[in-house]
Design an enzyme around this catalytic site. Structure first.
Site, PDB file in Angstrom:
ATOM      1  CB  THR A  47      -8.946   2.839   6.453  1.00  0.00           C
ATOM      2  OG1 THR A  47      -8.754   3.414   5.243  1.00  0.00           O
ATOM      3  CG2 THR A  47     -10.452   2.318   6.497  1.00  0.00           C
ATOM      4  CD  GLU A  77      -7.191   0.228   0.947  1.00  0.00           C
ATOM      5  OE1 GLU A  77      -7.335   1.449   1.283  1.00  0.00           O
ATOM      6  OE2 GLU A  77      -6.133  -0.408   1.365  1.00  0.00           O
ATOM      7  CD  GLU A 136      -7.219  -5.432   3.223  1.00  0.00           C
ATOM      8  OE1 GLU A 136      -7.126  -5.445   2.006  1.00  0.00           O
ATOM      9  OE2 GLU A 136      -6.510  -4.704   3.919  1.00  0.00           O
ATOM     10  CG  ASN A 147      -1.867   1.276   1.296  1.00  0.00           C
ATOM     11  OD1 ASN A 147      -1.456   2.279   0.953  1.00  0.00           O
ATOM     12  ND2 ASN A 147      -3.027   0.984   1.662  1.00  0.00           N
ATOM     13  NE  ARG A 204      -7.707   8.466   2.833  1.00  0.00           N
ATOM     14  CZ  ARG A 204      -8.277   7.951   4.054  1.00  0.00           C
ATOM     15  NH1 ARG A 204      -9.571   8.501   4.233  1.00  0.00           N
ATOM     16  NH2 ARG A 204      -7.915   7.071   4.766  1.00  0.00           N
ATOM     17  CG  HIS A 231      -5.200  -0.784   9.345  1.00  0.00           C
ATOM     18  ND1 HIS A 231      -5.759   0.336   8.667  1.00  0.00           N
ATOM     19  CD2 HIS A 231      -5.009  -0.135  10.678  1.00  0.00           C
ATOM     20  CE1 HIS A 231      -5.715   1.480   9.497  1.00  0.00           C
ATOM     21  NE2 HIS A 231      -5.168   1.061  10.616  1.00  0.00           N
ATOM     22  CG  HIS A 257      -8.099   4.772   0.362  1.00  0.00           C
ATOM     23  ND1 HIS A 257      -8.218   4.900   1.733  1.00  0.00           N
ATOM     24  CD2 HIS A 257      -9.158   5.067  -0.163  1.00  0.00           C
ATOM     25  CE1 HIS A 257      -9.445   5.055   1.888  1.00  0.00           C
ATOM     26  NE2 HIS A 257     -10.095   5.323   0.735  1.00  0.00           N
ATOM     27  NE  ARG A 317      -7.179  12.706   4.494  1.00  0.00           N
ATOM     28  CZ  ARG A 317      -8.319  12.223   4.661  1.00  0.00           C
ATOM     29  NH1 ARG A 317      -9.240  12.900   4.186  1.00  0.00           N
ATOM     30  NH2 ARG A 317      -8.576  11.566   5.599  1.00  0.00           N
ATOM     31  CG  HIS A 366       0.896   6.039   4.929  1.00  0.00           C
ATOM     32  ND1 HIS A 366       0.173   6.953   5.601  1.00  0.00           N
ATOM     33  CD2 HIS A 366       0.303   4.723   5.356  1.00  0.00           C
ATOM     34  CE1 HIS A 366      -0.800   6.371   6.209  1.00  0.00           C
ATOM     35  NE2 HIS A 366      -0.621   5.356   6.292  1.00  0.00           N
TER      36      HIS A 366
HETATM   37  N1  PXP Z   1      -5.669  -2.243   4.260  1.00  0.00           N
HETATM   38  C1  PXP Z   1      -6.637  -1.303   4.140  1.00  0.00           C
HETATM   39  C2  PXP Z   1      -8.077  -1.655   3.857  1.00  0.00           C
HETATM   40  C3  PXP Z   1      -6.256  -0.143   4.502  1.00  0.00           C
HETATM   41  O1  PXP Z   1      -7.320   0.774   4.357  1.00  0.00           O
HETATM   42  C4  PXP Z   1      -4.884   0.060   4.643  1.00  0.00           C
HETATM   43  C5  PXP Z   1      -4.426   1.479   5.208  1.00  0.00           C
HETATM   44  O2  PXP Z   1      -5.180   1.801   6.175  1.00  0.00           O
HETATM   45  C6  PXP Z   1      -3.958  -0.939   4.900  1.00  0.00           C
HETATM   46  C7  PXP Z   1      -4.527  -2.111   4.494  1.00  0.00           C
HETATM   47  C8  PXP Z   1      -2.916  -0.682   5.286  1.00  0.00           C
HETATM   48  O3  PXP Z   1      -2.518  -0.405   6.503  1.00  0.00           O
HETATM   49  P1  PXP Z   1      -1.197   0.189   6.910  1.00  0.00           P
HETATM   50  O4  PXP Z   1      -0.769   1.368   6.435  1.00  0.00           O
HETATM   51  O5  PXP Z   1      -1.384   0.273   8.638  1.00  0.00           O
HETATM   52  O6  PXP Z   1      -0.112  -1.009   6.803  1.00  0.00           O
END
Ligand code: PXP
Length: 253
Positions: A114, A83, A164, A11, A58, A204, A56, A62, A14
């Site tokens: 999220t 996402e 998930e 993902n 949004r 997550h 993701h 942002r 960030h």
């Molecule tokens: N899965 C989903 C559905 C998410 O929204 C996120 C990010 O919030 C992640 C996985 C990845 O989470 P993390 O950045 O904490 O590894």
């Protein structure tokens, strides 16, 4: 699923968050100084063994932008997992973009990331409609849900092939007394989802420390991991960060 077969979805949100910290209003076309590029992060992650890339988009754009997602669609060679919220706008966007998969997530404007699973019980019909709309285009939908039996039953009933399971509560409890209770919830939910014929992904708050225990959850198809990889990449570079996570998933470190 054997540990050696569990997939890593990276993902890159960030990475975009870091870019937006400085370049919120500048478009990419404004110059090469607009950095870091989440798509470049994705390409480096693929080179180090990522099995898929997650972004993701949004409602308020942002972090990740539409341009990021479209460039990723064009450039990455693994699977793109988008996402998104259960909105008409996002359904139209996904049906036009054709990612390999979409993960339906809740969206609250104020949250940094999220925070909870999708309320599938409260919006069953809406979720069913999104699932059908993307399946019709050959896109695989998954539902981001808390590890909860009732939510899994809804996932089965609306025809979602994948869930998930939200690992955030477990990750938050890791250093506290609720850790094994939260782990047990994930194990029970994974078993139930598997029995219901669902593919089981997790995501997550998974990090380099809790990954060993996360890998004890049965039936995992894919882990979606972001924050810890982006954080580690600042110190070691993207490829090393992804390689080490893969090694840990395989129990090699
Ligand atoms: N899965 C989903 C559905 C998410 O929204 C996120 C990010 O919030 C992640 C996985 C990845 O989470 P993390 O950045 O904490 O590894």
């Amino acid at each position: 699923m054997k540990a050696s077969q569990v997939l890593l979805g990276v993902n890159v949100d960030h990475c975009a968050t870091l870019r937006q910290a400085r370049y919120r209003t500048a478009s990419r076309e404004a110059g090469q100084a607009v950095e870091p590029d989440p798509v470049l992060f994705a390409l480096l992650a693929e080179r180090a063994g990522a099995d898929g890339i997650t972004m993701h988009l949004r409602e308020d754009r942002r972090h990740v932008s539409e341009a990021d997602v479209r460039r990723a669609r064009d450039l990455i060679s693994t699977r793109l997992n988008l996402e998104m919220a259960c909105t008409k706008e996002m359904i139209d966007f996904a049906r036009d973009l054709l990612p390999d998969a979409v993960c339906l997530v809740p969206e609250n404007r104020e949250e940094v990331t999220t925070e909870g699973g999708l309320d599938v019980l409260g919006q069953r019909d809406r979720v069913r409609a999104v699932v059908e709309a993307v399946l019709e285009k050959g896109i695989e939908p998954s539902l981001f849900i808390d590890p909860d039996g009732a939510a899994i039953e809804v996932a089965v009933s609306v025809g979602a092939p994948v869930v998930e399971l939200h690992t955030g509560a477990y990750a938050n409890a890791y250093y506290g007394p609720q850790r094994s209770a939260e782990l047990n919830k994930l194990v029970a939910a994974a078993n139930l989802a598997h029995q219901g014929g669902l593919v089981v992904n997790l995501g997550h708050g998974i990090n380099y420390t809790n990954i060993a225990e996360i890998m004890t959850v049965p039936h995992i198809n894919e882990l979606n991991i972001g924050h810890t990889l982006v954080s580690r990449a600042l110190m070691t570079g993207v490829e090393e960060a992804v390689r080490e996570m893969k090694k840990r998933m395989r129990g090699l470190v």
